[in-house]
Design a protein around this motif. Structure first.
Motif, PDB file in Angstrom:
ATOM      1  N   GLY A   1     -38.869 -20.244 -26.078  1.00  0.00           N
ATOM      2  CA  GLY A   1     -38.063 -19.037 -25.957  1.00  0.00           C
ATOM      3  C   GLY A   1     -38.903 -17.806 -25.687  1.00  0.00           C
ATOM      4  O   GLY A   1     -38.535 -16.948 -24.874  1.00  0.00           O
ATOM      5  N   LEU A   2     -40.043 -17.706 -26.334  1.00  0.00           N
ATOM      6  CA  LEU A   2     -40.919 -16.546 -26.160  1.00  0.00           C
ATOM      7  C   LEU A   2     -41.644 -16.562 -24.817  1.00  0.00           C
ATOM      8  O   LEU A   2     -42.095 -15.516 -24.346  1.00  0.00           O
ATOM      9  CB  LEU A   2     -41.922 -16.464 -27.300  1.00  0.00           C
ATOM     10  CG  LEU A   2     -41.330 -16.043 -28.653  1.00  0.00           C
ATOM     11  CD1 LEU A   2     -42.324 -16.290 -29.781  1.00  0.00           C
ATOM     12  CD2 LEU A   2     -40.911 -14.573 -28.629  1.00  0.00           C
ATOM     13  N   LYS A   3     -41.750 -17.728 -24.202  1.00  0.00           N
ATOM     14  CA  LYS A   3     -42.394 -17.815 -22.891  1.00  0.00           C
ATOM     15  C   LYS A   3     -41.612 -17.067 -21.821  1.00  0.00           C
ATOM     16  O   LYS A   3     -42.164 -16.722 -20.769  1.00  0.00           O
ATOM     17  CB  LYS A   3     -42.588 -19.274 -22.478  1.00  0.00           C
ATOM     18  CG  LYS A   3     -43.731 -19.974 -23.190  1.00  0.00           C
ATOM     19  CD  LYS A   3     -43.894 -21.405 -22.712  1.00  0.00           C
ATOM     20  CE  LYS A   3     -45.068 -22.083 -23.414  1.00  0.00           C
ATOM     21  NZ  LYS A   3     -45.238 -23.504 -22.987  1.00  0.00           N
ATOM     22  N   GLU A   4     -40.344 -16.825 -22.082  1.00  0.00           N
ATOM     23  CA  GLU A   4     -39.507 -16.119 -21.108  1.00  0.00           C
ATOM     24  C   GLU A   4     -39.630 -14.605 -21.237  1.00  0.00           C
ATOM     25  O   GLU A   4     -38.990 -13.862 -20.488  1.00  0.00           O
ATOM     26  CB  GLU A   4     -38.042 -16.529 -21.299  1.00  0.00           C
ATOM     27  CG  GLU A   4     -37.775 -18.021 -21.179  1.00  0.00           C
ATOM     28  CD  GLU A   4     -38.166 -18.568 -19.817  1.00  0.00           C
ATOM     29  OE1 GLU A   4     -37.871 -17.893 -18.809  1.00  0.00           O
ATOM     30  OE2 GLU A   4     -38.784 -19.650 -19.764  1.00  0.00           O
ATOM     31  N   ILE A   5     -40.441 -14.139 -22.195  1.00  0.00           N
ATOM     32  CA  ILE A   5     -40.501 -12.717 -22.523  1.00  0.00           C
ATOM     33  C   ILE A   5     -41.951 -12.228 -22.412  1.00  0.00           C
ATOM     34  O   ILE A   5     -42.858 -12.884 -22.898  1.00  0.00           O
ATOM     35  CB  ILE A   5     -39.993 -12.466 -23.953  1.00  0.00           C
ATOM     36  CG1 ILE A   5     -38.633 -13.140 -24.169  1.00  0.00           C
ATOM     37  CG2 ILE A   5     -39.900 -10.979 -24.245  1.00  0.00           C
ATOM     38  CD1 ILE A   5     -38.223 -13.209 -25.610  1.00  0.00           C
ATOM     39  N   GLY A   6     -42.172 -11.091 -21.811  1.00  0.00           N
ATOM     40  CA  GLY A   6     -43.516 -10.541 -21.693  1.00  0.00           C
ATOM     41  C   GLY A   6     -43.979  -9.874 -22.974  1.00  0.00           C
ATOM     42  O   GLY A   6     -43.181  -9.534 -23.857  1.00  0.00           O
ATOM     43  N   ALA A   7     -45.284  -9.661 -23.062  1.00  0.00           N
ATOM     44  CA  ALA A   7     -45.870  -9.057 -24.263  1.00  0.00           C
ATOM     45  C   ALA A   7     -45.317  -7.667 -24.535  1.00  0.00           C
ATOM     46  O   ALA A   7     -45.106  -7.285 -25.688  1.00  0.00           O
ATOM     47  CB  ALA A   7     -47.395  -9.014 -24.127  1.00  0.00           C
ATOM     48  N   ALA A   8     -45.078  -6.888 -23.485  1.00  0.00           N
ATOM     49  CA  ALA A   8     -44.574  -5.525 -23.687  1.00  0.00           C
ATOM     50  C   ALA A   8     -43.183  -5.534 -24.308  1.00  0.00           C
ATOM     51  O   ALA A   8     -42.897  -4.758 -25.226  1.00  0.00           O
ATOM     52  CB  ALA A   8     -44.552  -4.772 -22.356  1.00  0.00           C
TER      53      ALA A   8
END
Length: 245
Positions: A17-24
């Motif tokens: 799930g977090l792979k779809e979201i950037g660090a910012a």
């Protein structure tokens, strides 16, 4: 020197799930949730375009003291805890190192990095330096570092003290098993207990930002579309419904 047991890794669906979201976006979402600064300040991306998400294995360095650590680099390699953190690596893990911001000690070099890649590690984050840059570059490992040095890890003022313990890295507490999200913006720490909420909130943020970006490119007012004003909510919901399939 302390060596602890292996970490408890988060559920795979949280990683995915977090792979779809950037660090910012992750950092901003965590900020709104009360984690004011999840950014590991200091280490910067060494491989532009690389991004990783994975559980943290931790390595702690302390300032040198001759009564606590006096071995040379190869006096007894197995006393060197920078090696032992790598023994815990499983596919997708991220090694996070509190090297105290030291700019003269190379925590890992060519051979350790080669072993890490062979174990399937996702990437390395160090509040400090590595060495053997020409050879390490050929491995194409995702790295977030303060810099590079020709010195090996205990040649100067720090020594490895503990593996898989809580550390302070770049001003952020990192617990073994925390999820690291890192890309060109930097490396961010996500507590496992907050990960699902981050995924859900970030998805909402992503959707309205996509809508707002489209409107801003059309020359629409910034005041209305970033952040999305309540008056534009009905318009946004209609757009989202029409793009849901």
């Amino acid at each position: 020197m302390t060596q602890t047991s292996d970490i408890v890794r988060p559920a795979k669906e949280l990683i995915e799930g977090l792979k779809e979201i950037g660090a910012a976006t992750v950092a901003g979402t965590l900020g709104h949730m009360g984690f004011r600064n999840p950014h590991i300040v200091g280490p910067v991306a060494q491989n532009p375009g690389k991004s990783i998400v994975g559980p943290a294995l931790t390595l702690q360095f302390l300032p040198q003291r001759p009564d606590l650590f006096s071995e040379g680099e190869y006096a007894d390699p197995e006393t060197q805890l920078h090696r032992h953190v790598l023994y815990h690596v499983q596919e997708g893990d991220v090694v996070v190192v509190d090297a105290r911001g030291d700019m003269s000690s190379g925590v890992f070099g060519d051979m350790m990095s080669t072993y890490f890649k062979g174990r399937g590690g996702a990437g390395i984050v160090i509040d400090g330096c590595m060495r053997d840059r020409p050879n390490v570059k050929q491995l194409d490992l995702p790295l977030w570092l303060r810099g590079w040095t020709p010195n090996y890890h205990v040649q100067t003022s720090i020594f490895p003290n503990a593996v898989n313990v809580p550390i302070a890295c770049g001003g952020v507490t990192v617990m073994p098993g925390d999820i690291i999200v890192a890309d060109d913006d930097g490396a961010v720490v996500v507590p496992v207990t907050m990960a699902q909420a981050v995924i859900e909130e970030a998805q909402k943020h992503h959707d309205w930002e996509k809508f707002s970006r489209m409107k801003l490119l059309e020359g629409a007012p910034l005041q209305r579309y970033y952040p999305l004003h309540p008056d534009a909510d009905e318009e946004y919901r209609a757009w989202r419904a029409s793009h849901s399939n």
